[in-house]
Write a protein that holds these residues in place. Sequence first.
Motif, short mmCIF file in Angstrom:
data_model
loop_
_atom_site.label_atom_id
_atom_site.label_comp_id
_atom_site.label_asym_id
_atom_site.label_seq_id
_atom_site.Cartn_x
_atom_site.Cartn_y
_atom_site.Cartn_z
N GLY A 81 0.79 -1.22 0.00
CA GLY A 81 0.00 0.00 0.00
C GLY A 81 0.83 1.27 0.00
N ALA A 82 2.14 1.17 0.06
CA ALA A 82 2.99 2.36 0.07
C ALA A 82 3.18 2.88 -1.35
N ALA A 83 3.19 4.20 -1.49
CA ALA A 83 3.43 4.80 -2.80
C ALA A 83 4.90 4.67 -3.16
N VAL A 84 5.16 4.42 -4.41
CA VAL A 84 6.54 4.36 -4.88
C VAL A 84 6.71 5.42 -5.96
N GLY A 85 7.94 5.79 -6.24
CA GLY A 85 8.18 6.81 -7.24
C GLY A 85 7.82 8.18 -6.73
N GLY A 86 7.51 9.06 -7.62
CA GLY A 86 7.17 10.42 -7.28
C GLY A 86 8.08 11.39 -7.99
N LYS A 87 7.94 12.66 -7.64
CA LYS A 87 8.73 13.71 -8.27
C LYS A 87 9.52 14.45 -7.21
N LEU A 88 10.67 14.91 -7.63
CA LEU A 88 11.50 15.79 -6.81
C LEU A 88 11.64 17.07 -7.61
N TYR A 89 11.36 18.21 -6.98
CA TYR A 89 11.53 19.51 -7.62
C TYR A 89 12.73 20.20 -6.99
N ILE A 90 13.64 20.71 -7.84
CA ILE A 90 14.84 21.37 -7.37
C ILE A 90 14.86 22.80 -7.91
N ALA A 91 14.99 23.78 -7.01
CA ALA A 91 15.12 25.18 -7.40
C ALA A 91 16.57 25.45 -7.78
N ASN A 92 16.78 25.89 -9.02
CA ASN A 92 18.13 26.14 -9.55
C ASN A 92 18.46 27.63 -9.50
N THR A 93 19.20 28.06 -8.47
CA THR A 93 19.53 29.48 -8.35
C THR A 93 20.61 29.91 -9.33
N GLY A 94 21.28 28.96 -9.98
CA GLY A 94 22.24 29.30 -11.02
C GLY A 94 21.55 29.67 -12.32
N GLU A 95 20.25 29.50 -12.38
CA GLU A 95 19.42 29.82 -13.54
C GLU A 95 18.11 30.39 -13.01
N THR A 96 17.12 30.49 -13.85
CA THR A 96 15.79 30.92 -13.41
C THR A 96 14.82 29.75 -13.58
N THR A 97 15.29 28.55 -13.21
CA THR A 97 14.52 27.34 -13.51
C THR A 97 14.30 26.45 -12.29
N VAL A 98 13.37 25.52 -12.49
CA VAL A 98 13.12 24.44 -11.55
C VAL A 98 13.27 23.14 -12.34
N SER A 99 14.03 22.20 -11.79
CA SER A 99 14.19 20.89 -12.42
C SER A 99 13.19 19.92 -11.83
N VAL A 100 12.63 19.06 -12.67
CA VAL A 100 11.70 18.03 -12.24
C VAL A 100 12.43 16.69 -12.38
N ILE A 101 12.51 15.96 -11.27
CA ILE A 101 13.25 14.70 -11.24
C ILE A 101 12.28 13.54 -11.03
N ASP A 102 12.39 12.51 -11.84
CA ASP A 102 11.64 11.27 -11.65
C ASP A 102 12.40 10.47 -10.59
#
Length: 168
Positions: free
Chosen positions: A79-100
């Motif tokens: 019943g535990a969820a697996v996977g998901g997303k990790l969001y990383i704020a990139n201060t070296g740019e103006t972006t956010v990375s989405v990680i599987d």
Amino acid sequence: ATSGTVGSKPNAIAFTLDGSQAYVTNNGSNNASVISTQYFSYPLGFETPNSVTSAIAAAGPTALVIVPNIQLSAPTPTGAAVGGKLYIANTGETTVSVIDMATNTTTQTFDVGGVPYAIVVEPNGRYGYVSTSSNKVVQFRTSDNQIVNPGIAVGNTPRFLTISPDGK
């Protein structure tokens, strides 16, 4: 026991819901370390260098948040969820990375219109918010990572964000 290390200038840490992994942003190394917590010991340290299992490329990462989204993968027999997303704020740019999180690979990067400082996700996992150097908070939908509100005006240089447990 020998010690494992993360990258240079670690800034933030987030743990998976089951506590089996930790993700650490390393601003000086331009990456995020993935750590297997089974090797943690007390006093705080790593019992083996193999505890740092991989590094995810990022541009000056300073903040991160985990969305254990069961829409990304089916529940396990326990019943535990697996996977998901990790969001990383990139201060070296103006972006956010989405990680599987199942593969620890970057699947998307999106622009937030200013240097991102902090990032949070609502308790229900539907929307995320990023504070930026443009004195705004950007709202995005986690289902498709699309920006739905590019400019919630806030004070000068918002560095921190939080959401109450009830999402209000």
